[in-house]
Design a protein around this motif. Structure first.
Motif, PDB file in Angstrom:
ATOM      1  N   PHE A   1       0.841  -1.197   0.000  1.00 34.37           N
ATOM      2  CA  PHE A   1       0.000   0.000   0.000  1.00 34.37           C
ATOM      3  C   PHE A   1       0.874   1.243   0.000  1.00 34.37           C
ATOM      4  O   PHE A   1       1.822   1.346   0.773  1.00 34.37           O
ATOM      5  N   LYS A   2       0.565   2.177  -0.889  1.00 35.11           N
ATOM      6  CA  LYS A   2       1.340   3.410  -1.021  1.00 35.11           C
ATOM      7  C   LYS A   2       0.410   4.603  -0.811  1.00 35.11           C
ATOM      8  O   LYS A   2      -0.581   4.758  -1.519  1.00 35.11           O
ATOM      9  N   VAL A   3       0.737   5.445   0.166  1.00 33.63           N
ATOM     10  CA  VAL A   3      -0.055   6.634   0.475  1.00 33.63           C
ATOM     11  C   VAL A   3       0.401   7.781  -0.410  1.00 33.63           C
ATOM     12  O   VAL A   3       1.598   7.970  -0.634  1.00 33.63           O
ATOM     13  N   THR A   4      -0.571   8.563  -0.902  1.00 25.88           N
ATOM     14  CA  THR A   4      -0.269   9.757  -1.688  1.00 25.88           C
ATOM     15  C   THR A   4      -1.042  10.943  -1.099  1.00 25.88           C
ATOM     16  O   THR A   4      -2.011  10.752  -0.367  1.00 25.88           O
ATOM     17  N   GLU A   5      -0.622  12.140  -1.440  1.00 22.68           N
ATOM     18  CA  GLU A   5      -1.259  13.353  -0.911  1.00 22.68           C
ATOM     19  C   GLU A   5      -2.701  13.522  -1.381  1.00 22.68           C
ATOM     20  O   GLU A   5      -3.470  14.232  -0.736  1.00 22.68           O
ATOM     21  N   ASP A   6      -3.073  12.889  -2.482  1.00 21.74           N
ATOM     22  CA  ASP A   6      -4.438  13.063  -2.977  1.00 21.74           C
ATOM     23  C   ASP A   6      -5.436  12.088  -2.341  1.00 21.74           C
ATOM     24  O   ASP A   6      -6.633  12.190  -2.566  1.00 21.74           O
ATOM     25  N   MET A   7      -4.955  11.169  -1.503  1.00 27.75           N
ATOM     26  CA  MET A   7      -5.847  10.258  -0.774  1.00 27.75           C
ATOM     27  C   MET A   7      -6.493  10.990   0.391  1.00 27.75           C
ATOM     28  O   MET A   7      -5.927  11.935   0.928  1.00 27.75           O
ATOM     29  N   THR A   8      -7.665  10.505   0.802  1.00 25.88           N
ATOM     30  CA  THR A   8      -8.288  11.064   1.998  1.00 25.88           C
ATOM     31  C   THR A   8      -7.727  10.356   3.231  1.00 25.88           C
ATOM     32  O   THR A   8      -7.195   9.244   3.139  1.00 25.88           O
ATOM     33  N   ILE A   9      -7.859  11.011   4.353  1.00 23.33           N
ATOM     34  CA  ILE A   9      -7.428  10.410   5.617  1.00 23.33           C
ATOM     35  C   ILE A   9      -8.171   9.095   5.834  1.00 23.33           C
ATOM     36  O   ILE A   9      -7.582   8.091   6.240  1.00 23.33           O
ATOM     37  N   MET A  10      -9.473   9.088   5.536  1.00 20.63           N
ATOM     38  CA  MET A  10     -10.278   7.892   5.753  1.00 20.63           C
ATOM     39  C   MET A  10      -9.809   6.724   4.899  1.00 20.63           C
ATOM     40  O   MET A  10      -9.812   5.582   5.357  1.00 20.63           O
ATOM     41  N   GLU A  11      -9.381   6.981   3.660  1.00 17.33           N
ATOM     42  CA  GLU A  11      -8.860   5.903   2.815  1.00 17.33           C
ATOM     43  C   GLU A  11      -7.684   5.205   3.492  1.00 17.33           C
ATOM     44  O   GLU A  11      -7.570   3.983   3.454  1.00 17.33           O
TER      45      GLU A  11
ATOM     46  N   LYS B   1       6.280   5.027   5.635  1.00 14.14           N
ATOM     47  CA  LYS B   1       7.195   4.290   6.504  1.00 14.14           C
ATOM     48  C   LYS B   1       6.413   3.358   7.421  1.00 14.14           C
ATOM     49  O   LYS B   1       6.837   2.217   7.659  1.00 14.14           O
ATOM     50  N   PHE B   2       5.288   3.828   7.937  1.00  8.16           N
ATOM     51  CA  PHE B   2       4.429   3.006   8.770  1.00  8.16           C
ATOM     52  C   PHE B   2       3.992   1.755   8.023  1.00  8.16           C
ATOM     53  O   PHE B   2       4.103   0.636   8.518  1.00  8.16           O
ATOM     54  N   PHE B   3       3.495   1.932   6.787  1.00  7.31           N
ATOM     55  CA  PHE B   3       3.010   0.792   6.021  1.00  7.31           C
ATOM     56  C   PHE B   3       4.159  -0.126   5.588  1.00  7.31           C
ATOM     57  O   PHE B   3       3.979  -1.344   5.531  1.00  7.31           O
ATOM     58  N   GLU B   4       5.326   0.430   5.305  1.00 12.40           N
ATOM     59  CA  GLU B   4       6.487  -0.398   4.976  1.00 12.40           C
ATOM     60  C   GLU B   4       6.871  -1.284   6.150  1.00 12.40           C
ATOM     61  O   GLU B   4       7.268  -2.439   5.967  1.00 12.40           O
ATOM     62  N   SER B   5       6.750  -0.758   7.363  1.00 15.60           N
ATOM     63  CA  SER B   5       7.115  -1.527   8.549  1.00 15.60           C
ATOM     64  C   SER B   5       6.147  -2.677   8.797  1.00 15.60           C
ATOM     65  O   SER B   5       6.482  -3.630   9.500  1.00 15.60           O
ATOM     66  N   LYS B   6       4.948  -2.594   8.227  1.00 11.04           N
ATOM     67  CA  LYS B   6       3.940  -3.646   8.394  1.00 11.04           C
ATOM     68  C   LYS B   6       4.076  -4.745   7.345  1.00 11.04           C
ATOM     69  O   LYS B   6       3.439  -5.768   7.451  1.00 11.04           O
TER      70      LYS B   6
ATOM     71  N   LEU C   1      -6.958   5.279   6.807  1.00 10.79           N
ATOM     72  CA  LEU C   1      -7.416   4.626   8.036  1.00 10.79           C
ATOM     73  C   LEU C   1      -8.136   3.312   7.750  1.00 10.79           C
ATOM     74  O   LEU C   1      -8.025   2.363   8.527  1.00 10.79           O
ATOM     75  N   GLN C   2      -8.856   3.247   6.635  1.00 18.53           N
ATOM     76  CA  GLN C   2      -9.546   2.007   6.288  1.00 18.53           C
ATOM     77  C   GLN C   2      -8.562   0.896   5.947  1.00 18.53           C
ATOM     78  O   GLN C   2      -8.861  -0.273   6.153  1.00 18.53           O
ATOM     79  N   LYS C   3      -7.407   1.270   5.447  1.00 16.10           N
ATOM     80  CA  LYS C   3      -6.376   0.269   5.141  1.00 16.10           C
ATOM     81  C   LYS C   3      -5.773  -0.286   6.430  1.00 16.10           C
ATOM     82  O   LYS C   3      -5.523  -1.486   6.532  1.00 16.10           O
TER      83      LYS C   3
END
Length: 68
Positions: free
Chosen positions: A2-12, A62-67, A14-16
């Motif tokens: 999973f890769k986070v981008t600036e155009d994602m919402t916070i909820m998107e 970094k958070f998602f990479e650690s998971k 958090l749902q991951k």
């Protein structure tokens, strides 16, 4: 992965993984259940709250990479 981008919402994000809330909290984004979290992009939230959205995205990734 999973890769986070600036155009994602916070909820998107958090749902991951709900544990990513800790990263948002670190940046002072405490209203994770408010309507803005479902409609505003991370980039827009950064501007509104006076934080650097690129740093937030970096820490979230970094958070998602650690998971992985």
């Amino acid at each position: 992965m999973f890769k986070v981008t600036e155009d994602m919402t916070i909820m998107e994000v958090l749902q991951k993984d709900r544990e990513s809330a800790a990263v948002f909290m670190k940046y002072g984004l405490h209203c994770l259940g408010c309507p803005g979290a479902t409609m505003e992009s991370i980039g827009d939230a950064g501007k509104v709250h006076g934080i650097d959205p690129s740093k937030l995205v970096e820490d979230l990734n970094k958070f998602f990479e650690s998971k992985a």
